[in-house]
Design a protein around this motif. Structure first.
Motif, mmCIF file in Angstrom:
data_model
loop_
_atom_site.group_PDB
_atom_site.id
_atom_site.type_symbol
_atom_site.label_atom_id
_atom_site.label_comp_id
_atom_site.label_asym_id
_atom_site.label_seq_id
_atom_site.Cartn_x
_atom_site.Cartn_y
_atom_site.Cartn_z
ATOM 1 N N ASN A 1 -6.479 6.391 9.393
ATOM 2 C CA ASN A 1 -7.257 6.355 8.161
ATOM 3 C C ASN A 1 -6.881 7.488 7.219
ATOM 4 O OD1 ASN A 1 -8.672 4.093 8.975
ATOM 5 N ND2 ASN A 1 -10.336 5.281 9.903
ATOM 6 N N PHE A 2 -6.545 8.657 7.796
ATOM 7 C CA PHE A 2 -6.227 9.822 6.959
ATOM 8 C C PHE A 2 -5.027 10.607 7.473
ATOM 9 C CE2 PHE A 2 -7.150 13.629 4.430
ATOM 10 C CZ PHE A 2 -7.712 13.086 3.283
ATOM 11 N N ARG A 3 -4.446 10.203 8.605
ATOM 12 C CA ARG A 3 -3.411 11.025 9.241
ATOM 13 C C ARG A 3 -2.210 11.262 8.345
ATOM 14 N NH1 ARG A 3 1.159 9.615 13.540
ATOM 15 N NH2 ARG A 3 1.947 8.827 11.566
ATOM 16 N N ASP A 4 -1.687 10.209 7.724
ATOM 17 C CA ASP A 4 -0.464 10.358 6.941
ATOM 18 C C ASP A 4 -0.675 11.218 5.701
ATOM 19 O OD1 ASP A 4 0.886 8.911 8.787
ATOM 20 O OD2 ASP A 4 1.171 7.120 7.572
ATOM 21 N N ILE B 1 9.437 10.769 4.601
ATOM 22 C CA ILE B 1 8.432 10.412 5.589
ATOM 23 C C ILE B 1 8.730 9.038 6.153
ATOM 24 C CG2 ILE B 1 6.647 11.799 4.478
ATOM 25 C CD1 ILE B 1 5.449 9.100 3.488
ATOM 26 N N GLU B 2 8.146 8.773 7.317
ATOM 27 C CA GLU B 2 8.285 7.458 7.930
ATOM 28 C C GLU B 2 7.454 6.466 7.127
ATOM 29 O OE1 GLU B 2 7.082 7.800 11.960
ATOM 30 O OE2 GLU B 2 8.326 9.562 12.338
ATOM 31 N N GLY B 3 8.099 5.429 6.616
ATOM 32 C CA GLY B 3 7.390 4.427 5.831
ATOM 33 C C GLY B 3 7.567 3.057 6.435
ATOM 34 N N SER B 4 6.529 2.244 6.387
ATOM 35 C CA SER B 4 6.605 0.886 6.912
ATOM 36 C C SER B 4 5.726 -0.015 6.072
ATOM 37 C CB SER B 4 6.161 0.842 8.378
ATOM 38 O OG SER B 4 6.086 -0.490 8.828
ATOM 39 N N ASP B 5 6.201 -1.219 5.810
ATOM 40 C CA ASP B 5 5.392 -2.171 5.053
ATOM 41 C C ASP B 5 4.646 -3.136 5.969
ATOM 42 O OD1 ASP B 5 7.385 -3.809 5.986
ATOM 43 O OD2 ASP B 5 8.057 -4.512 4.031
ATOM 44 N N ASP B 6 4.671 -2.885 7.294
ATOM 45 C CA ASP B 6 4.010 -3.786 8.230
ATOM 46 C C ASP B 6 2.508 -3.865 7.991
ATOM 47 O OD1 ASP B 6 6.233 -4.679 9.563
ATOM 48 O OD2 ASP B 6 6.222 -3.061 11.021
ATOM 49 N N ALA B 7 1.868 -2.694 7.803
ATOM 50 C CA ALA B 7 0.414 -2.687 7.621
ATOM 51 C C ALA B 7 0.028 -3.420 6.343
ATOM 52 C CB ALA B 7 -0.101 -1.246 7.594
ATOM 53 N N PRO C 1 -4.158 -2.866 5.672
ATOM 54 C CA PRO C 1 -3.603 -1.515 5.626
ATOM 55 C C PRO C 1 -4.670 -0.457 5.911
ATOM 56 C CG PRO C 1 -4.016 -2.301 3.411
ATOM 57 C CD PRO C 1 -4.322 -3.448 4.341
ATOM 58 N N TYR C 2 -4.204 0.716 6.309
ATOM 59 C CA TYR C 2 -5.104 1.850 6.442
ATOM 60 C C TYR C 2 -5.242 2.530 5.089
ATOM 61 C CZ TYR C 2 -4.180 1.184 11.397
ATOM 62 O OH TYR C 2 -4.061 0.636 12.645
ATOM 63 N N PHE C 3 -6.249 3.392 4.968
ATOM 64 C CA PHE C 3 -6.455 4.100 3.706
ATOM 65 C C PHE C 3 -5.243 4.943 3.353
ATOM 66 C CE2 PHE C 3 -8.016 7.879 1.400
ATOM 67 C CZ PHE C 3 -8.472 7.252 0.254
ATOM 68 N N SER C 4 -4.632 5.575 4.357
ATOM 69 C CA SER C 4 -3.473 6.429 4.085
ATOM 70 C C SER C 4 -2.225 5.628 3.734
ATOM 71 C CB SER C 4 -3.188 7.327 5.291
ATOM 72 O OG SER C 4 -2.926 6.560 6.452
ATOM 73 N N ASP C 5 -2.250 4.285 3.916
ATOM 74 C CA ASP C 5 -1.115 3.443 3.533
ATOM 75 C C ASP C 5 -1.117 3.123 2.040
ATOM 76 O OD1 ASP C 5 -0.011 3.155 6.103
ATOM 77 O OD2 ASP C 5 -1.441 1.574 6.599
ATOM 78 N N LEU C 6 -2.236 3.318 1.381
ATOM 79 C CA LEU C 6 -2.363 2.922 -0.016
ATOM 80 C C LEU C 6 -1.555 3.849 -0.925
ATOM 81 C CD1 LEU C 6 -6.225 2.260 -0.177
ATOM 82 C CD2 LEU C 6 -4.391 0.620 0.316
ATOM 83 N N ASP C 7 -0.865 3.257 -1.900
ATOM 84 C CA ASP C 7 -0.121 4.057 -2.875
ATOM 85 C C ASP C 7 -1.053 4.978 -3.651
ATOM 86 O OD1 ASP C 7 2.222 2.817 -2.096
ATOM 87 O OD2 ASP C 7 2.136 1.296 -3.674
ATOM 88 N N SER C 8 -2.255 4.503 -3.944
ATOM 89 C CA SER C 8 -3.207 5.314 -4.705
ATOM 90 C C SER C 8 -3.619 6.562 -3.928
ATOM 91 C CB SER C 8 -4.447 4.476 -5.052
ATOM 92 O OG SER C 8 -5.067 3.972 -3.873
ATOM 93 N N SER C 9 -3.687 6.470 -2.604
ATOM 94 C CA SER C 9 -4.045 7.636 -1.782
ATOM 95 C C SER C 9 -2.936 8.681 -1.830
ATOM 96 C CB SER C 9 -4.302 7.199 -0.339
ATOM 97 O OG SER C 9 -5.324 6.234 -0.275
ATOM 98 N N GLU C 10 -1.693 8.225 -1.697
ATOM 99 C CA GLU C 10 -0.558 9.147 -1.757
ATOM 100 C C GLU C 10 -0.461 9.806 -3.123
ATOM 101 O OE1 GLU C 10 4.197 8.571 -2.017
ATOM 102 O OE2 GLU C 10 3.268 7.728 -0.215
ATOM 103 N N GLU C 11 -0.663 9.030 -4.175
ATOM 104 C CA GLU C 11 -0.587 9.583 -5.534
ATOM 105 C C GLU C 11 -1.681 10.611 -5.774
ATOM 106 O OE1 GLU C 11 -0.832 6.108 -7.906
ATOM 107 O OE2 GLU C 11 1.190 5.395 -7.394
ATOM 108 N N ASN D 1 5.179 21.265 -6.317
ATOM 109 C CA ASN D 1 5.714 20.077 -6.991
ATOM 110 C C ASN D 1 6.752 19.348 -6.133
ATOM 111 O OD1 ASN D 1 4.239 20.319 -9.474
ATOM 112 N ND2 ASN D 1 5.550 22.071 -9.953
ATOM 113 N N VAL D 2 6.338 18.935 -4.967
ATOM 114 C CA VAL D 2 7.232 18.192 -4.082
ATOM 115 C C VAL D 2 7.241 16.713 -4.470
ATOM 116 C CG1 VAL D 2 6.958 19.756 -2.140
ATOM 117 C CG2 VAL D 2 5.379 17.841 -2.415
ATOM 118 N N GLU D 3 8.261 16.012 -4.005
ATOM 119 C CA GLU D 3 8.370 14.581 -4.199
ATOM 120 C C GLU D 3 8.432 13.893 -2.844
ATOM 121 O OE1 GLU D 3 11.880 13.968 -6.478
ATOM 122 O OE2 GLU D 3 11.111 14.970 -8.290
ATOM 123 N N ILE D 4 7.744 12.779 -2.717
ATOM 124 C CA ILE D 4 7.751 12.001 -1.480
ATOM 125 C C ILE D 4 8.783 10.889 -1.617
ATOM 126 C CG2 ILE D 4 6.420 10.591 0.119
ATOM 127 C CD1 ILE D 4 5.448 13.443 -0.008
#
Length: 403
Positions: free
Chosen positions: A191-194, A215-221, A227-237, A249-252
């Motif tokens: 839910n929040f690990r990533d 980072i390890e990315g997968s579109d399976d979820a 998907p988990y909450f941490s899979d959402l693009d909005s969460s990463e942004e 100012n890192v980039e993922i």
């Protein structure tokens, strides 16, 4: 109510005592060593570690002895709403102005040609590490392993795998050691690990002078529709916006591909194929692993001898790896075809049983990569689909293993 405290006397630590079986039990996350000793790194742990601590229990009231930045609060509120829960009631001091943090971050020193890579010890981490080395050169790549961030029962094997892979590639591995008694179970830790993992890597990237994080990315979820909450693009942004405001100012960078595609590419390349036996991809603790392997040794003796060192043969990760090897690994040609297809049949039965028992609620039941691998092996069995040609010559594989 969750009374969560932060202290930094012997290393950054978050702790609280929720009830477990009717009794309060220590729930703690602490950095035991390896993390950058900087203010921004400790603030990252404090702020994002909170979301990691509560991502499965969702306490209604959060009473804290430390301030939480407004956008971090909104991010955690969003996690609650994502799981159809009311946002928590916040009782904590004011965070104040973050300008002091921005001035200490040294963001201007980040090099766009340097990269930090998360190396969990599994196939996905290895895939991204090899991609980073190929693109940026070994001297500009720093693999990082967060020890005991996830399941305690397999953490020691994950660390061993990460170190073995680093030794094989002759590259330095940075290890951040955690003392982790959060007891967040299985899938719910995602839910929040990533988000927490990426934030911690940002602190390492600042120390290393790296602009990018692989980072390890997968579109399976996402493909499974669950998907988990941490899979959402909005969460990463949202997480990146917070870090950028703090001057980090890192980039993922990640490649959103399935486990199926990662495995296909790994077995399609001689170098990565030879490193696969050093990876760790099993969810069983040691006792269960020994029990499962004993059963396979008695019922699938040739297949058992081809298992990787860490495989139990029965968990979701083991099954995905073994199905992929049946399709693409020339080493599996030494296993009688009857054993291979019997393993496929039992895997299908296992999936159907789990699906009925948990009504498809576990992410691996409807995992797109598992379904695709099962489908392709079944088609190969019926002759509808021929097994792919072995691009890696068997003799070369065996010669390398002998060496």
């Amino acid at each position: 109510m969750a009374r969560i405290s932060y202290q930094d006397s012997e290393g950054p630590e978050l702790s609280w005592r929720p009830n477990f079986l009717g009794k309060p039990r220590l729930h703690r996350l602490k950095i035991a060593g390896g993390a950058p000793y900087s203010t921004v790194s400790h603030v990252i742990f404090e702020q994002f570690g909170l979301g990691y601590m509560i991502c499965d229990k969702f306490p209604r009231v959060l009473e804290l002895n430390f301030p939480v930045e407004g956008r971090v609060r909104r991010l955690i509120d969003a996690m609650y709403r994502f799981h159809d829960k009311k946002p928590p009631v916040w009782r904590c001091p004011q965070f104040g102005n973050a300008d002091w943090l921005r001035n200490m971050s040294g963001a201007s020193k980040l090099d766009p040609n340097k990269v930090v890579v998360t190396l969990s010890g599994g196939k996905d981490g290895l895939y991204y590490l090899l991609r980073a080395i190929e693109k940026y050169g070994k001297e500009n790549v720093l693999p990082v392993h967060l020890a005991r961030l996830s399941m305690e029962g397999v953490a020691h094997r994950e660390l061993k795998a990460a170190r073995d892979l680093a030794d094989q590639l002759e590259i330095y591995l940075k290890v951040i050691e955690f003392t982790n008694s959060t007891r967040v179970p299985g899938p719910r830790i995602m839910n929040f690990r990533d988000i927490f993992l990426m934030a911690m890597l940002a602190g390492v990237a600042q120390e290393f002078g790296a602009k990018k994080i692989f980072i390890e990315g997968s579109d399976d979820a996402k493909s499974s529709g669950d998907p988990y909450f941490s899979d959402l693009d909005s969460s990463e942004e949202a997480m990146l916006d917070i870090l950028h405001d703090w001057g980090v100012n890192v980039e993922i960078e990640s490649e959103s591909i399935s486990e199926y595609e990662v495995l296909r590419r790994m077995y399609d390349n001689l170098k990565s194929h030879m490193l696969m036996p050093y990876t760790h991809s099993c969810l069983r603790c040691d006792k269960l692993t020994m029990f499962c392997r004993k059963w396979y040794k008695a019922n699938f003796p040739k297949l058992y001898r081809k298992f990787y060192w860490m495989q139990c043969g029965s968990c979701f990760k083991c099954r995905v790896i073994t199905l992929a090897r049946i399709l693409w690994d020339p080493d599996m040609d030494f296993v009688p075809i009857e054993e291979r297809y019997e393993y496929v049949r039992l895997t299908q039965e296992w999936r159907e049983k789990i699906s009925r028992k948990y009504k498809g609620s576990w992410d691996f039941v409807n995992d797109p990569s598992l379904l695709q691998l099962l489908n392709e092996v079944q088609l190969a069995k019926t002759g509808t689909l021929a097994l792919p040609s072995r691009r890696i010559e068997r003799d070369e594989v065996m010669r390398r293993k002998a060496v």
